[in-house]
Write a protein that holds these residues in place. Structure first.
Motif, PDB file in Angstrom:
ATOM      1  N   MET A   1       0.763  -1.253   0.033  1.00 46.38           N
ATOM      2  CA  MET A   1      -0.024  -0.002   0.091  1.00 46.38           C
ATOM      3  C   MET A   1       0.851   1.175   0.039  1.00 46.38           C
ATOM      4  SD  MET A   1      -3.124   0.493  -0.304  1.00 46.38           S
ATOM      5  CE  MET A   1      -4.635   0.650   0.162  1.00 46.38           C
ATOM      6  N   GLU A   2       2.001   1.211   0.497  1.00 49.19           N
ATOM      7  CA  GLU A   2       2.960   2.608   0.553  1.00 49.19           C
ATOM      8  C   GLU A   2       3.152   2.858  -0.766  1.00 49.19           C
ATOM      9  OE1 GLU A   2       5.024   5.509   1.840  1.00 49.19           O
ATOM     10  OE2 GLU A   2       3.768   4.114   3.182  1.00 49.19           O
ATOM     11  N   SER A   3       3.426   1.835  -1.881  1.00 47.92           N
ATOM     12  CA  SER A   3       3.778   2.362  -3.137  1.00 47.92           C
ATOM     13  C   SER A   3       2.521   2.957  -3.727  1.00 47.92           C
ATOM     14  CB  SER A   3       4.080   1.258  -3.969  1.00 47.92           C
ATOM     15  OG  SER A   3       3.037   0.290  -4.126  1.00 47.92           O
ATOM     16  N   VAL A   4       1.293   2.952  -3.426  1.00 54.71           N
ATOM     17  CA  VAL A   4       0.085   3.736  -3.916  1.00 54.71           C
ATOM     18  C   VAL A   4       0.334   5.064  -3.279  1.00 54.71           C
ATOM     19  CG1 VAL A   4      -2.243   3.849  -3.881  1.00 54.71           C
ATOM     20  CG2 VAL A   4      -1.254   1.775  -4.320  1.00 54.71           C
ATOM     21  N   HIS A   5       0.759   5.131  -2.123  1.00 55.48           N
ATOM     22  CA  HIS A   5       0.543   6.585  -1.263  1.00 55.48           C
ATOM     23  C   HIS A   5       1.821   7.329  -2.033  1.00 55.48           C
ATOM     24  CE1 HIS A   5      -2.442   5.683   1.204  1.00 55.48           C
ATOM     25  NE2 HIS A   5      -2.073   4.678   1.672  1.00 55.48           N
ATOM     26  N   SER A   6       2.985   6.680  -2.102  1.00 55.25           N
ATOM     27  CA  SER A   6       4.224   7.343  -2.670  1.00 55.25           C
ATOM     28  C   SER A   6       3.869   7.695  -4.004  1.00 55.25           C
ATOM     29  CB  SER A   6       5.292   6.726  -2.419  1.00 55.25           C
ATOM     30  OG  SER A   6       5.327   5.248  -3.293  1.00 55.25           O
ATOM     31  N   ALA A   7       3.177   6.968  -4.679  1.00 56.16           N
ATOM     32  CA  ALA A   7       2.948   7.405  -6.216  1.00 56.16           C
ATOM     33  C   ALA A   7       2.017   8.479  -6.381  1.00 56.16           C
ATOM     34  CB  ALA A   7       2.217   6.078  -6.886  1.00 56.16           C
ATOM     35  N   ALA A   8       1.182   8.696  -5.378  1.00 53.66           N
ATOM     36  CA  ALA A   8       0.117   9.805  -5.186  1.00 53.66           C
ATOM     37  C   ALA A   8       0.885  11.103  -4.977  1.00 53.66           C
ATOM     38  CB  ALA A   8      -1.096   9.714  -4.005  1.00 53.66           C
ATOM     39  N   ARG A   9       1.977  10.927  -4.124  1.00 50.56           N
ATOM     40  CA  ARG A   9       2.783  12.066  -3.644  1.00 50.56           C
ATOM     41  C   ARG A   9       3.678  12.499  -4.737  1.00 50.56           C
ATOM     42  NH1 ARG A   9       3.483   9.119   1.456  1.00 50.56           N
ATOM     43  NH2 ARG A   9       5.334   8.255   0.360  1.00 50.56           N
ATOM     44  N   ASP A  10       3.862  11.733  -5.668  1.00 49.72           N
ATOM     45  CA  ASP A  10       4.744  12.097  -6.814  1.00 49.72           C
ATOM     46  C   ASP A  10       3.836  12.858  -7.826  1.00 49.72           C
ATOM     47  OD1 ASP A  10       6.635  10.736  -5.822  1.00 49.72           O
ATOM     48  OD2 ASP A  10       6.648   9.061  -6.733  1.00 49.72           O
ATOM     49  N   ARG A  11       2.615  12.808  -7.846  1.00 50.48           N
ATOM     50  CA  ARG A  11       1.829  13.647  -8.890  1.00 50.48           C
ATOM     51  C   ARG A  11       1.511  14.921  -8.190  1.00 50.48           C
ATOM     52  NH1 ARG A  11      -0.715   8.598  -8.675  1.00 50.48           N
ATOM     53  NH2 ARG A  11      -2.524   9.760  -7.708  1.00 50.48           N
ATOM     54  N   ALA A  12       1.751  16.017  -8.993  1.00 55.55           N
ATOM     55  CA  ALA A  12       1.209  17.170  -8.544  1.00 55.55           C
ATOM     56  C   ALA A  12      -0.360  17.548  -8.619  1.00 55.55           C
ATOM     57  CB  ALA A  12       1.761  18.212  -9.295  1.00 55.55           C
ATOM     58  N   ASP A  13      -1.044  18.460  -7.920  1.00 62.35           N
ATOM     59  CA  ASP A  13      -2.226  18.711  -8.031  1.00 62.35           C
ATOM     60  C   ASP A  13      -2.547  19.479  -9.320  1.00 62.35           C
ATOM     61  OD1 ASP A  13      -4.961  18.867  -7.585  1.00 62.35           O
ATOM     62  OD2 ASP A  13      -4.776  20.296  -5.743  1.00 62.35           O
ATOM     63  N   ILE A  14      -3.759  19.455  -9.727  1.00 64.25           N
ATOM     64  CA  ILE A  14      -4.087  20.417 -11.078  1.00 64.25           C
ATOM     65  C   ILE A  14      -3.942  21.580 -10.569  1.00 64.25           C
ATOM     66  CG2 ILE A  14      -5.832  20.947 -12.479  1.00 64.25           C
ATOM     67  CD1 ILE A  14      -7.407  18.065 -11.852  1.00 64.25           C
ATOM     68  N   ALA A  15      -3.258  22.369 -11.222  1.00 65.06           N
ATOM     69  CA  ALA A  15      -2.765  23.726 -10.772  1.00 65.06           C
ATOM     70  C   ALA A  15      -3.258  24.972 -11.708  1.00 65.06           C
ATOM     71  CB  ALA A  15      -1.312  23.893 -10.801  1.00 65.06           C
ATOM     72  N   GLY A  16      -3.994  24.588 -12.577  1.00 63.93           N
ATOM     73  CA  GLY A  16      -4.289  25.569 -13.791  1.00 63.93           C
ATOM     74  C   GLY A  16      -5.011  25.076 -14.988  1.00 63.93           C
ATOM     75  N   ARG A  17      -5.106  25.962 -16.049  1.00 69.59           N
ATOM     76  CA  ARG A  17      -5.475  25.549 -17.348  1.00 69.59           C
ATOM     77  C   ARG A  17      -4.559  24.827 -17.982  1.00 69.59           C
ATOM     78  NH1 ARG A  17      -9.654  27.875 -20.276  1.00 69.59           N
ATOM     79  NH2 ARG A  17      -9.363  27.441 -22.743  1.00 69.59           N
ATOM     80  N   ASP A  18      -3.206  25.076 -17.959  1.00 68.71           N
ATOM     81  CA  ASP A  18      -2.404  24.087 -18.755  1.00 68.71           C
ATOM     82  C   ASP A  18      -2.421  22.686 -18.266  1.00 68.71           C
ATOM     83  OD1 ASP A  18      -1.489  26.331 -19.944  1.00 68.71           O
ATOM     84  OD2 ASP A  18       0.435  26.573 -18.993  1.00 68.71           O
ATOM     85  N   ASP A  19      -2.565  22.567 -17.104  1.00 65.12           N
ATOM     86  CA  ASP A  19      -2.904  20.987 -16.288  1.00 65.12           C
ATOM     87  C   ASP A  19      -4.214  20.468 -16.891  1.00 65.12           C
ATOM     88  OD1 ASP A  19      -0.381  21.063 -14.980  1.00 65.12           O
ATOM     89  OD2 ASP A  19      -1.459  21.540 -13.178  1.00 65.12           O
ATOM     90  N   LEU A  20      -5.285  21.503 -16.855  1.00 64.86           N
ATOM     91  CA  LEU A  20      -6.615  20.842 -17.496  1.00 64.86           C
ATOM     92  C   LEU A  20      -6.354  20.534 -18.856  1.00 64.86           C
ATOM     93  CD1 LEU A  20      -9.011  23.605 -15.560  1.00 64.86           C
ATOM     94  CD2 LEU A  20      -8.778  21.021 -15.245  1.00 64.86           C
ATOM     95  N   ASP A  21      -5.862  21.391 -19.466  1.00 58.84           N
ATOM     96  CA  ASP A  21      -5.482  20.935 -21.070  1.00 58.84           C
ATOM     97  C   ASP A  21      -5.124  19.633 -21.252  1.00 58.84           C
ATOM     98  OD1 ASP A  21      -5.746  22.004 -23.933  1.00 58.84           O
ATOM     99  OD2 ASP A  21      -3.613  21.596 -23.807  1.00 58.84           O
ATOM    100  N   VAL A  22      -4.007  19.307 -20.260  1.00 60.85           N
ATOM    101  CA  VAL A  22      -3.472  17.846 -20.486  1.00 60.85           C
ATOM    102  C   VAL A  22      -4.654  16.867 -20.131  1.00 60.85           C
ATOM    103  CG1 VAL A  22      -1.670  16.411 -19.636  1.00 60.85           C
ATOM    104  CG2 VAL A  22      -0.996  18.771 -20.321  1.00 60.85           C
ATOM    105  N   VAL A  23      -5.136  17.080 -18.988  1.00 59.49           N
ATOM    106  CA  VAL A  23      -6.064  16.021 -18.587  1.00 59.49           C
ATOM    107  C   VAL A  23      -7.213  16.006 -19.404  1.00 59.49           C
ATOM    108  CG1 VAL A  23      -7.927  15.797 -16.625  1.00 59.49           C
ATOM    109  CG2 VAL A  23      -5.645  16.648 -15.923  1.00 59.49           C
ATOM    110  N   LEU A  24      -7.814  16.978 -19.903  1.00 59.59           N
ATOM    111  CA  LEU A  24      -8.919  16.958 -20.847  1.00 59.59           C
ATOM    112  C   LEU A  24      -8.581  16.417 -22.239  1.00 59.59           C
ATOM    113  CD1 LEU A  24     -10.446  20.350 -19.833  1.00 59.59           C
ATOM    114  CD2 LEU A  24     -11.389  17.907 -19.456  1.00 59.59           C
ATOM    115  N   ARG A  25      -7.453  16.579 -22.728  1.00 56.12           N
ATOM    116  CA  ARG A  25      -6.701  16.051 -23.913  1.00 56.12           C
ATOM    117  C   ARG A  25      -6.749  14.566 -23.870  1.00 56.12           C
ATOM    118  NH1 ARG A  25      -5.199  18.066 -28.424  1.00 56.12           N
ATOM    119  NH2 ARG A  25      -5.100  20.253 -27.709  1.00 56.12           N
ATOM    120  N   ARG A  26      -6.030  14.027 -22.617  1.00 55.69           N
ATOM    121  CA  ARG A  26      -5.975  12.717 -22.500  1.00 55.69           C
ATOM    122  C   ARG A  26      -7.439  12.006 -22.200  1.00 55.69           C
ATOM    123  NH1 ARG A  26      -1.525  10.255 -18.666  1.00 55.69           N
ATOM    124  NH2 ARG A  26      -0.401  11.286 -20.132  1.00 55.69           N
TER     125      ARG A  26
END
Length: 156
Positions: A1-26
């Motif tokens: 379970m630790e690997s799941v939590h560390s993987a989440a820590r390695d991902r940044a939060d959605i910070a703005g339009r540029d991040d949304l563009d990547v999320v929405l395109r994918r």
């Protein structure tokens, strides 16, 4: 379970339009290709990702950050599609499943969690409105599965 939590820590939060563009395109690349919901975009609506993306990014930027000008009626195009081919709980459940998987695959944090929760709320509201309030959104049976992404995360 630790690997799941560390993987989440390695991902940044959605910070703005540029991040949304990547999320929405994918997300929409997957949605357009999905055998269940893809035809709503590609065959029924004839939607182009390049046309759809700026509009939907405005929508999500406003929903998450209150920083974009989204003046469109989000319900109208869905009602038009529904009049051609009814959208069911299964369709909206698949949308939520893909949305959760996409957001979780790219981001972790309060904005990512809000995006997932907002996506579920929008899907439930849209389904209920399209079905005249008769939709089964309980998650038991073949209907709407708001937490289907949990199964995807558990399998990963």
């Amino acid at each position: 379970m630790e690997s799941v939590h560390s993987a989440a820590r390695d991902r940044a939060d959605i910070a703005g339009r540029d991040d949304l563009d990547v999320v929405l395109r994918r997300f929409y690349t997957a949605a357009f290709a999905d055998p269940l919901i893809g035809p709503f975009f590609t065959e029924i609506a004839g939607t182009s990702l390049e046309v759809h993306l700026p509009r939907i990014t405005d929508f999500w930027e406003r929903a998450l950050f209150r920083s974009a000008e989204y003046q469109r009626n989000a319900f109208a195009p869905h009602a038009a599609l529904h009049s051609v081919e009814p959208m069911t709980a299964e369709h909206f459940g698949r949308w939520v499943q893909l949305w959760h998987a996409t957001v979780d695959g790219l981001h972790a944090g309060p904005h990512a969690e809000r995006a997932k929760a907002q996506g579920e709320r929008i899907a439930v509201a849209m389904l209920k409105r399209l079905s005249g309030g008769r939709a089964d959104t309980s998650g038991d049976g073949l209907g709407f599965i708001p937490l289907a992404a949990v199964e995807l995360r558990a399998a990963a």
